[in-house]
Design an enzyme around this catalytic site. Sequence first.
Site, PDB file in Angstrom:
ATOM      1  CE  LYS A  82      -3.850   1.625   2.712  1.00  0.00           C
ATOM      2  NZ  LYS A  82      -4.762   1.231   3.960  1.00  0.00           N
ATOM      3  CB  SER A 157      -8.333   2.887   2.970  1.00  0.00           C
ATOM      4  OG  SER A 157      -7.249   2.284   3.941  1.00  0.00           O
ATOM      5  CB  SER A 181      -8.291  -0.218   5.734  1.00  0.00           C
ATOM      6  OG  SER A 181      -9.108   1.095   5.876  1.00  0.00           O
TER       7      SER A 181
END
Lengths: 473, 65
Positions: A82, A157, A181
Amino acid sequence: MSATEPALMSLTEIAQAIAQKRVSSREVTQSCLDRIAQWQPSLNAFMTIEAEPALAAADAADAALAKGNRQGALHGVPLAHKDMYYEAGKVVSCGSKIRRDWVATTTATALQRLKDAGTVRLGSLQMAEFAYGPTGHNAHYGAVHNPWRHRHITGGSSSGSGAAVAARLTFAALGSDTGGSIRMPAHFCGVTGLKTTVGLISRAGAMPLSQSLDTVGPLARTAEDCALLTGLIAGADPADPTCINRAVPDYLAATRETLQGLKVGVPTAFYVDDLDPEIARILDETITTLKHEGAEIVSVELPDQRQLTAACQLVLACEAAAFHKRWLIERPQDYGPQVLMRLQNGLAISGVSYLEALRWRGPALAAYLAATERAEIVLAPVAPVAAPTIAESDVGNSLDAEAVIQRLTRFTRPVNYLGLPSLAVPAGFTKDGLPGGMQLIGRPFDEATLLGAGAAFQRASDFHARWPEMEMA
Amino acid sequence: MTRPTPRQVKAMADAAGVPVADDVAARIANSIGPAFEGFAPVAGTLPFDLEPASFLVVQNTRAVS
């Protein structure tokens, strides 16, 4: 797609294959890069792709191994994470316009520990802007597409992490979980994701959203892979004093446990209310499998989880607004509409209300642990529905946007507020072919039991081993 | 604890140093209102000696070793 492609193996398998020189790091890295080149245009899972540096690093790993120098447990394994983990000298966008060209000067502890284990960097993965969104939409870089159904969301996310692991573009990826997330993309994309106990893994060099709730954790194809990664990145860190100084358990050894005699709590309310019938069916089938494997199912009556969700929202909104205050004043126009709206929500929370929500956290955790005393883990759906379409969940900053977001995340936020660990595992598919995940919620710092239960469940099922026949855009 | 009105939101945003327009204040009140209502049964009931660090005490004393 050939089952002999190196990119289709699990993280644990490929690490062993490279170590035993059955395959080279270059071959493995090239296999991932080939898949990335094929699928990135339709999935939008990567923020940056670093093909040439990755191949050069793979060659260096192969040369070192030829001389008998194995750097660590993940020597020569290509990974991507990420785009919120700082790496000195690299642009780390955090999924935002504001940090589009921002170059990190330090390296996140979790990332450094994976580098020290010998990993090769493939690039960075897409995410919700500043990790503040559960769907996978991004106003600046576009939505990430679900590899199982192109028109559906990935969840967020850690949207790119979920999509890239599911599509076999990377063996695993770091995500972060503040309100769901890691678990939401794991559920929507059919991969395994571990939300860790607050304080288990250092957050130094990871973009902050909420200092009370942020956690670092992996998304991977199996519980065993999550165990391998967690064992490498957990443990005390002088750069993050909130990271607890505890001995790191042997998580890989824990994955050899069985479900025999494990007490699994099933809530009598909240987590079983208002479920989509397909998710309800997957929950029932999971209970059946667990029973068949020897687990003992016990009913648990939990305290009112809605109050935990509300407290979580107050803490998260206030802390996020405080982190972003300078940019809210100086650059509000550079946020996407929904993220700006959600950050502004924090302005309405007084210091007294914020601290009251924080002060309740101890008693709320004690009450939860007392209510679940008879169970070693608690089983619950990650979300009440499978992945909605990108169009129907694109609510922007509309009046009902927050309500839509809260409905999607209502089963994940209580866990964040309590700081508990939770493993999301693929547990079935809807009749439309969308994955459905279940979360195994544990006691503080008991990731080992979760990973053991998850691995045993995966030996009794094959949902984690399936990969999507992807549609081109 | 009740949901804040748009007027209260506007005043709080001003006090925080991030002023917002009337329509934004109304939207914030609508968005965050349910969180205040959800927490209302707890708000104002906590004992005097309770501090946030009690979370860490519970977490560590009840942790699996």
